[in-house]
Write a protein that holds these residues in place. Structure first.
Motif, PDB file in Angstrom:
ATOM      1  N   ILE A 283      72.075  22.520  95.677  1.00 56.41           N
ATOM      2  CA  ILE A 283      73.287  21.656  96.049  1.00 56.41           C
ATOM      3  C   ILE A 283      73.689  22.073  97.361  1.00 56.41           C
ATOM      4  N   GLU A 284      73.104  21.903  98.516  1.00 55.28           N
ATOM      5  CA  GLU A 284      73.439  21.857  99.774  1.00 55.28           C
ATOM      6  C   GLU A 284      73.800  20.769 100.652  1.00 55.28           C
ATOM      7  N   GLY A 285      74.797  20.539 101.622  1.00 54.01           N
ATOM      8  CA  GLY A 285      75.488  19.495 101.802  1.00 54.01           C
ATOM      9  C   GLY A 285      76.451  20.062 102.726  1.00 54.01           C
ATOM     10  N   GLN A 286      76.548  18.764 103.712  1.00 55.47           N
ATOM     11  CA  GLN A 286      77.112  19.149 105.235  1.00 55.47           C
ATOM     12  C   GLN A 286      78.553  19.299 104.923  1.00 55.47           C
ATOM     13  N   PHE A 287      79.123  20.628 105.670  1.00 52.06           N
ATOM     14  CA  PHE A 287      80.751  20.634 105.418  1.00 52.06           C
ATOM     15  C   PHE A 287      80.391  21.594 104.392  1.00 52.06           C
ATOM     16  N   TYR A 288      80.018  21.522 102.985  1.00 49.92           N
ATOM     17  CA  TYR A 288      80.737  22.036 102.428  1.00 49.92           C
ATOM     18  C   TYR A 288      79.906  23.871 101.802  1.00 49.92           C
ATOM     19  N   ASP A 289      78.511  23.891 102.765  1.00 51.64           N
ATOM     20  CA  ASP A 289      77.374  24.677 102.041  1.00 51.64           C
ATOM     21  C   ASP A 289      77.014  24.964 101.098  1.00 51.64           C
ATOM     22  N   LYS A 290      76.734  25.466 100.073  1.00 58.71           N
ATOM     23  CA  LYS A 290      75.778  26.097  99.424  1.00 58.71           C
ATOM     24  C   LYS A 290      76.973  25.472  97.399  1.00 58.71           C
ATOM     25  N   GLN A 291      76.030  24.784  96.915  1.00 58.59           N
ATOM     26  CA  GLN A 291      76.801  24.932  95.378  1.00 58.59           C
ATOM     27  C   GLN A 291      75.610  25.460  94.975  1.00 58.59           C
ATOM     28  N   PHE A 292      76.129  25.868  93.526  1.00 60.21           N
ATOM     29  CA  PHE A 292      75.202  26.390  92.131  1.00 60.21           C
ATOM     30  C   PHE A 292      75.220  25.496  90.428  1.00 60.21           C
ATOM     31  N   MET A 293      74.165  25.132  89.897  1.00 61.40           N
ATOM     32  CA  MET A 293      74.895  24.593  89.106  1.00 61.40           C
ATOM     33  C   MET A 293      73.648  25.421  88.062  1.00 61.40           C
ATOM     34  N   PHE A 294      73.614  26.396  87.027  1.00 57.68           N
ATOM     35  CA  PHE A 294      73.131  27.302  86.094  1.00 57.68           C
ATOM     36  C   PHE A 294      73.295  26.316  85.164  1.00 57.68           C
ATOM     37  N   GLY A 295      72.270  26.441  84.646  1.00 56.97           N
ATOM     38  CA  GLY A 295      72.566  26.758  82.905  1.00 56.97           C
ATOM     39  C   GLY A 295      70.790  26.322  81.816  1.00 56.97           C
ATOM     40  N   LYS A 296      71.251  26.720  80.770  1.00 58.55           N
ATOM     41  CA  LYS A 296      69.765  26.147  79.608  1.00 58.55           C
ATOM     42  C   LYS A 296      68.845  25.089  80.887  1.00 58.55           C
ATOM     43  N   GLY A 297      67.595  24.764  81.007  1.00 57.87           N
ATOM     44  CA  GLY A 297      66.823  24.287  80.670  1.00 57.87           C
ATOM     45  C   GLY A 297      65.963  23.724  79.923  1.00 57.87           C
ATOM     46  N   ALA A 298      66.047  24.893  79.294  1.00 60.10           N
ATOM     47  CA  ALA A 298      65.076  23.877  77.934  1.00 60.10           C
ATOM     48  C   ALA A 298      65.332  24.098  75.929  1.00 60.10           C
ATOM     49  N   GLY A 299      64.642  23.660  75.053  1.00 57.77           N
ATOM     50  CA  GLY A 299      65.457  24.577  73.767  1.00 57.77           C
ATOM     51  C   GLY A 299      65.915  23.254  73.426  1.00 57.77           C
ATOM     52  N   GLY A 300      66.035  23.176  71.945  1.00 53.05           N
ATOM     53  CA  GLY A 300      66.180  22.187  71.227  1.00 53.05           C
ATOM     54  C   GLY A 300      67.764  21.440  70.763  1.00 53.05           C
ATOM     55  N   HIS A 301      68.614  23.018  71.265  1.00 52.38           N
ATOM     56  CA  HIS A 301      70.374  22.697  70.484  1.00 52.38           C
ATOM     57  C   HIS A 301      70.595  22.101  73.022  1.00 52.38           C
ATOM     58  N   PRO A 302      70.120  23.170  73.714  1.00 55.14           N
ATOM     59  CA  PRO A 302      70.797  23.546  74.809  1.00 55.14           C
ATOM     60  C   PRO A 302      70.534  21.082  75.193  1.00 55.14           C
ATOM     61  N   THR A 303      69.370  20.803  74.828  1.00 57.34           N
ATOM     62  CA  THR A 303      68.547  19.693  75.728  1.00 57.34           C
ATOM     63  C   THR A 303      69.269  18.777  73.982  1.00 57.34           C
ATOM     64  N   GLY A 304      69.101  19.108  73.455  1.00 56.38           N
ATOM     65  CA  GLY A 304      70.115  18.259  72.164  1.00 56.38           C
ATOM     66  C   GLY A 304      71.501  17.987  72.678  1.00 56.38           C
ATOM     67  N   SER A 305      72.081  18.911  73.720  1.00 57.68           N
ATOM     68  CA  SER A 305      73.771  18.497  73.794  1.00 57.68           C
ATOM     69  C   SER A 305      73.465  17.741  74.949  1.00 57.68           C
ATOM     70  N   ALA A 306      72.373  17.880  75.872  1.00 57.07           N
ATOM     71  CA  ALA A 306      72.500  16.591  76.892  1.00 57.07           C
ATOM     72  C   ALA A 306      72.537  15.197  76.554  1.00 57.07           C
ATOM     73  N   VAL A 307      72.025  15.316  75.593  1.00 59.27           N
ATOM     74  CA  VAL A 307      71.333  14.029  75.216  1.00 59.27           C
ATOM     75  C   VAL A 307      72.980  13.086  74.679  1.00 59.27           C
ATOM     76  N   LEU A 308      73.643  14.416  73.306  1.00 55.77           N
ATOM     77  CA  LEU A 308      74.653  13.853  72.729  1.00 55.77           C
ATOM     78  C   LEU A 308      75.816  13.403  74.292  1.00 55.77           C
ATOM     79  N   SER A 309      75.587  14.286  74.936  1.00 51.37           N
ATOM     80  CA  SER A 309      76.502  13.989  76.434  1.00 51.37           C
ATOM     81  C   SER A 309      76.045  12.405  77.003  1.00 51.37           C
ATOM     82  N   ASP A 310      74.456  12.099  76.765  1.00 49.24           N
ATOM     83  CA  ASP A 310      74.488  10.482  77.261  1.00 49.24           C
ATOM     84  C   ASP A 310      75.008   9.862  75.837  1.00 49.24           C
ATOM     85  N   ILE A 311      75.183   9.858  75.190  1.00 48.83           N
ATOM     86  CA  ILE A 311      75.099   9.366  74.196  1.00 48.83           C
ATOM     87  C   ILE A 311      76.805   8.821  73.702  1.00 48.83           C
TER      88      ILE A 311
END
Ligand code: HSE
Length: 399
Positions: A283-311
């Motif tokens: 993510i790039e922005g005025q005044f803060y340059d670049k920031q980077f988010m990184f992590g598992k993008g697929a798979g049952g448990h990583p995506t299941g964890s994201a669903v849990l976060s929404d729950i």
């Protein structure tokens, strides 16, 4: 507003595939979720499943009509059925967590209205970038006008395939079969490798990051299925890798653009070392340059964890406010933007469809030919439907 003591969540789950089962297992391992899956609606009664058979039903109404169920979690891969389920749940005042990016990218306008009309909420952080909390961050942290661009690897399967090809010299078909066997790919992998999955995810990211909802049909997407050993060799000789990248960028004059395309990625890029099923978002922005988010993008448990976060977010009555769309003047989507691309082709007839503004490099050899040149996105969009039928490979150079 979050209430201190909120009601226990009783979930009706649609789908028990890779992510549904992933969620089920993740939920069994958390002590504090205060959420329980009451009913699971499935399509195929004959499949063996690792859960109490009494939980399963074939009848969606057993969830949608059950007054005891206060959250619907939709994790099926059929976008049309998903739309019917989500629509039906919201109109009955039931909040929904969904992971279906295709359905969301096509129906968010209506689904936002339904949330307002019926007071129920729809959360979908798991729909983009698996375990990376990118949507809620765009919504909550990047809640101002400074954001200039979102660039990222949004599809785990194609990234996994590219890693196998580049690091292990594996063939494309074998790498794809591995991505499928590991549960990263969609049931129709064309979705992953032709850039549709990344396209739908970037429609969602653009809405939360920029404020404008774009019809996916209006956007250029080109995937990796035509990648050849010539392209891999070309990239290796130049010292770069090829990644499937979505790029969302604000332009001058209240406009923004975006597209999905393979990209020649150099070692100094944050996404250069994003390998396997991992995703990475810059993510790039005025005044803060670049920031980077990184992590598992697929798979049952990583995506299941994201669903849990929404729950869990629903437990605290969280809902998206669509801040950029509601409180700013969102920019207009435009394809009036020139990018530099590498185009490998076999037949000059195929090349003739590309309306280059300038050519910077040209190579013709006995086995393959390429040009590197600048072309308007609008001129690529013009041949969007034709592209899959051409024997070409296209990659942005990032210049
Ligand atoms: N098929 C998707 C991917 C799953 O490979 O990224 C996660 O959205």
């Amino acid at each position: 507003m979050a209430s201190k003591k909120s009601e226990k969540l009783r979930i009706g789950l649609f789908g028990f595939g890779v992510v549904g089962q992933g969620l089920f297992e993740v939920l069994q391992n958390v002590q504090t979720a205060e959420a329980v899956i009451k009913t699971i609606c499935i399509k195929d009664p004959d499949k063996k499943r690792k859960a109490d058979p009494n939980l399963f039903t074939l009848d969606p109404e057993q969830i949608l009509n059950d007054p005891d169920i206060n959250l619907v979690v939709e994790l099926i891969d059929d976008a049309d059925r998903a739309y019917e389920i989500v629509r039906s749940a919201l109109t009955r005042g039931k909040s929904v967590v969904s992971g279906n990016k295709k359905m969301l990218a096509h129906h968010l306008n209506e689904l936002i209205e339904l949330q307002e009309t019926f007071g129920a909420a729809l959360l979908y952080d798991a729909s983009a970038c698996g375990s990376i909390p990118v949507i809620r961050n765009l919504e909550e942290y990047y809640d101002n006008d400074l954001l200039q661009s979102i660039t990222g690897i949004l599809n785990g399967s194609s990234n996994y395939i590219l890693s196998r090809i580049f690091s292990d010299n594996m063939g494309y078909d074998e790498a794809l079969a591995e991505a499928q066997a590991l549960g990263f790919a969609e049931s129709d992998p064309v979705f992953d490798v032709e850039g549709f999955d990344s396209l739908y995810k970037s429609v969602i990211l653009a809405l939360h990051g920029i404020g404008t909802l774009v019809d996916p049909d209006e956007v250029v997407n080109f995937g990796i299925s035509n990648l050849s050993s010539h392209d891999v060799l070309f990239a290796k000789e130049k010292g770069c890798r090829i990644k499937l990248v979505a790029e969302i960028r604000k332009l001058p004059d209240e406009k923004f653009t975006f597209f999905v395309m393979p990209k020649l990625v150099w070692p100094d890029a944050y996404i250069f070392n994003v390998e396997d099923e991992y995703n990475g978002v810059v993510i790039e922005g005025q005044f803060y340059d670049k920031q980077f988010m990184f992590g598992k993008g697929a798979g049952g448990h990583p995506t299941g964890s994201a669903v849990l976060s929404d729950i869990t977010a629903r437990k605290h009555n969280y809902r998206y406010e669509y801040k950029k769309r509601n409180f700013f003047n969102p920019p207009y989507y435009s394809r009036d933007w020139v990018i530099e691309v590498y185009l490998r082709y076999h037949d000059v007839l195929d090349l003739s469809h590309f309306d280059f503004e300038t050519i910077t490099e040209k190579y013709s050899g006995p086995k393959f030919n390429y040009v590197i040149g600048r072309i308007k996105l609008e001129d690529i969009y013009r041949i969007k439907k034709l592209l899959p039928r051409l024997n070409v490979f296209l990659a942005s150079t990032g210049k």
